[in-house]
Design a protein around this motif. Structure first.
Motif, PDB file in Angstrom:
ATOM      1  N   VAL A 164      25.908  10.038 -68.928  1.00 44.57           N
ATOM      2  CA  VAL A 164      25.850   8.664 -68.445  1.00 44.57           C
ATOM      3  C   VAL A 164      24.800   8.490 -67.353  1.00 44.57           C
ATOM      4  CG1 VAL A 164      27.193   6.813 -67.380  1.00 44.57           C
ATOM      5  CG2 VAL A 164      28.311   8.417 -68.915  1.00 44.57           C
ATOM      6  N   PHE A 165      24.013   7.435 -67.472  1.00 45.41           N
ATOM      7  CA  PHE A 165      23.132   7.020 -66.383  1.00 45.41           C
ATOM      8  C   PHE A 165      23.795   5.843 -65.680  1.00 45.41           C
ATOM      9  CE2 PHE A 165      19.870   9.009 -69.137  1.00 45.41           C
ATOM     10  CZ  PHE A 165      19.283   9.858 -68.195  1.00 45.41           C
TER      11      PHE A 165
ATOM     12  N   ARG B  89      26.163   4.790 -61.683  1.00 35.07           N
ATOM     13  CA  ARG B  89      27.167   5.210 -60.716  1.00 35.07           C
ATOM     14  C   ARG B  89      28.550   4.757 -61.173  1.00 35.07           C
ATOM     15  NH1 ARG B  89      24.409   3.058 -55.208  1.00 35.07           N
ATOM     16  NH2 ARG B  89      25.523   1.228 -55.948  1.00 35.07           N
ATOM     17  N   PRO B  90      29.607   5.262 -60.529  1.00 32.19           N
ATOM     18  CA  PRO B  90      30.968   4.862 -60.922  1.00 32.19           C
ATOM     19  C   PRO B  90      31.196   3.352 -60.894  1.00 32.19           C
ATOM     20  CG  PRO B  90      31.065   6.810 -59.548  1.00 32.19           C
ATOM     21  CD  PRO B  90      29.628   6.363 -59.535  1.00 32.19           C
ATOM     22  N   ASP B  91      30.623   2.651 -59.898  1.00 36.81           N
ATOM     23  CA  ASP B  91      30.811   1.209 -59.849  1.00 36.81           C
ATOM     24  C   ASP B  91      30.133   0.528 -61.033  1.00 36.81           C
ATOM     25  OD1 ASP B  91      28.396   2.076 -58.611  1.00 36.81           O
ATOM     26  OD2 ASP B  91      28.095   0.085 -57.761  1.00 36.81           O
ATOM     27  N   ALA B  92      28.988   1.078 -61.469  1.00 34.52           N
ATOM     28  CA  ALA B  92      28.304   0.526 -62.644  1.00 34.52           C
ATOM     29  C   ALA B  92      29.139   0.738 -63.901  1.00 34.52           C
ATOM     30  CB  ALA B  92      26.930   1.173 -62.800  1.00 34.52           C
ATOM     31  N   ALA B  93      29.852   1.872 -63.953  1.00 43.05           N
ATOM     32  CA  ALA B  93      30.717   2.145 -65.109  1.00 43.05           C
ATOM     33  C   ALA B  93      31.818   1.094 -65.208  1.00 43.05           C
ATOM     34  CB  ALA B  93      31.324   3.538 -64.989  1.00 43.05           C
ATOM     35  N   LEU B  94      32.398   0.745 -64.078  1.00 43.00           N
ATOM     36  CA  LEU B  94      33.491  -0.233 -64.084  1.00 43.00           C
ATOM     37  C   LEU B  94      32.997  -1.604 -64.522  1.00 43.00           C
ATOM     38  CD1 LEU B  94      36.510  -0.361 -63.459  1.00 43.00           C
ATOM     39  CD2 LEU B  94      35.927  -1.092 -61.134  1.00 43.00           C
ATOM     40  N   GLU B  95      31.710  -1.873 -64.282  1.00 42.98           N
ATOM     41  CA  GLU B  95      31.133  -3.179 -64.614  1.00 42.98           C
ATOM     42  C   GLU B  95      30.351  -3.155 -65.931  1.00 42.98           C
ATOM     43  OE1 GLU B  95      28.793  -3.947 -61.178  1.00 42.98           O
ATOM     44  OE2 GLU B  95      30.520  -4.117 -59.839  1.00 42.98           O
ATOM     45  N   HIS B  96      30.547  -2.118 -66.738  1.00 46.58           N
ATOM     46  CA  HIS B  96      29.895  -2.010 -68.060  1.00 46.58           C
ATOM     47  C   HIS B  96      28.361  -1.952 -67.947  1.00 46.58           C
ATOM     48  CE1 HIS B  96      33.656  -3.138 -70.280  1.00 46.58           C
ATOM     49  NE2 HIS B  96      33.888  -3.764 -69.152  1.00 46.58           N
TER      50      HIS B  96
ATOM     51  N   ALA C  26      23.058   8.337 -72.945  1.00 43.56           N
ATOM     52  CA  ALA C  26      22.068   9.074 -73.744  1.00 43.56           C
ATOM     53  C   ALA C  26      22.869   9.888 -74.750  1.00 43.56           C
ATOM     54  CB  ALA C  26      21.230   9.989 -72.856  1.00 43.56           C
ATOM     55  N   VAL C  27      22.749   9.565 -76.034  1.00 47.86           N
ATOM     56  CA  VAL C  27      23.662  10.110 -77.043  1.00 47.86           C
ATOM     57  C   VAL C  27      22.921  10.990 -78.043  1.00 47.86           C
ATOM     58  CG1 VAL C  27      25.407   9.542 -78.772  1.00 47.86           C
ATOM     59  CG2 VAL C  27      25.029   8.000 -76.824  1.00 47.86           C
ATOM     60  N   ALA C  28      23.483  12.149 -78.319  1.00 53.35           N
ATOM     61  CA  ALA C  28      22.923  13.033 -79.349  1.00 53.35           C
ATOM     62  C   ALA C  28      24.072  13.750 -80.062  1.00 53.35           C
ATOM     63  CB  ALA C  28      21.967  14.056 -78.736  1.00 53.35           C
TER      64      ALA C  28
END
Length: 286
Positions: free
Chosen positions: A108-109, A111-118, A123-125
């Motif tokens: 994941v790129f 921060r935790p606060d960004a995760a909560l806000e979608h 980066a998927v492989a």
């Protein structure tokens, strides 16, 4: 990070089973109806798709082995969102193939606060069919994905490279602000320049933080600690060395992060290297 990603899944109606080495961290999810499982093995027995988020390689290795011990059914997906070394991912991918399951790397790129806000980016492989099956979940948790390839380790390379760009931004701002301040230009003015010249979340965000000198990491002021920075810089240096690629800027930044750690700042945001540079320049401590 993990709790916030899980919270997004729960909000979208996912049938969520959770495990955390620190059970108290799962309390909020359990209140929302998530089911507690006592081990990764129990998760494997009850879920077709498992997501994990670890601080370092050792935690991922032990958790994945415990998950495999639960005998997940053939074709199950294990999706890891951690920042770990590509060699670790290669080994776990081989173990997954032997067990008849699929390993997908999706660091994941954000921060935790960004995760909560979608607002995080994945980066998927991994195997194509597995990635297609996971797209809905990634949409529930973040703002998008980068399809890095079919080999899971490639996502780890992408994450390490991306983090190199981010920490290089921090170092650049810290050095530039120190040079300006030593010559009578305010840090706030440099922050304004950065925001106007390099729009986006990274440069302006760090410029404001470094100008203010607010490096304590709290729920209301999230950040990435020096301890995590040293871990990630170590991954960068190791990958560069094994690839025979010079990465001199990473060496410089590592020296500053380690100096911050020696000064007892390991829990502060890694941008606190700005104060290390200020001290070296003879400026007053803030």
């Amino acid at each position: 990070m993990a709790t916030n990603l899980q919270a997004n899944l729960k909000k979208e109606g996912a049938n969520l089973h959770v495990h955390n080495r620190t059970e108290s961290k799962a309390k909020a999810l359990l209140k929302e109806g998530a089911v507690w499982e006592s081990s990764p093995a129990d998760i494997a027995q009850k879920c077709d798709i498992t997501f994990s988020s670890m601080f370092a390689d050792e935690g991922l290795i032990s958790t994945f082995k415990a998950w495999l011990s639960g005998k997940p059914k053939k074709g199950s997906l294990y999706v890891d969102t951690s920042t770990v070394y590509p060699g670790t991912v290669k080994q776990l991918t081989a173990d997954a193939i032997d067990a008849g399951v699929h390993f997908v790397s999706a660091p994941v790129f954000g921060r935790p606060d960004a995760a909560l806000e979608h607002r995080v980016l994945f980066a998927v492989a991994g195997p194509k069919e597995a990635k297609e099956k996971l797209q809905t979940y990634f949409k529930w948790m973040g703002r998008g994905t980068l399809d890095v390839g079919d080999e899971p380790y490639q996502a780890s390379v992408m994450k390490i490279t991306g983090n190199f760009f981010i920490v290089s931004c921090v170092e650049t701002i810290a050095e530039g602000m120190t040079l300006a301040e030593k010559n009578g230009i305010s840090r706030d003015l440099i922050a304004q320049f950065v925001s106007n010249t390099f729009p986006g979340p990274i440069y302006p965000g760090y410029a404001e933080r470094l100008a203010a000198g607010t490096f304590e990491v709290t729920p209301s002021s999230p950040g990435f600690p020096v301890s995590g920075g040293i871990k990630d810089l170590g991954l960068m240096q190791r990958l560069a060395q094994e690839s025979s690629v010079p990465l001199p800027l990473a060496d410089v930044i590592m020296s500053h992060e380690k100096e911050a750690e020696r000064q007892g700042k390991g829990a502060l945001d890694w941008g606190c290297i700005a104060d290390i540079l200020r001290e070296k320049a003879g400026l007053e401590k803030r």
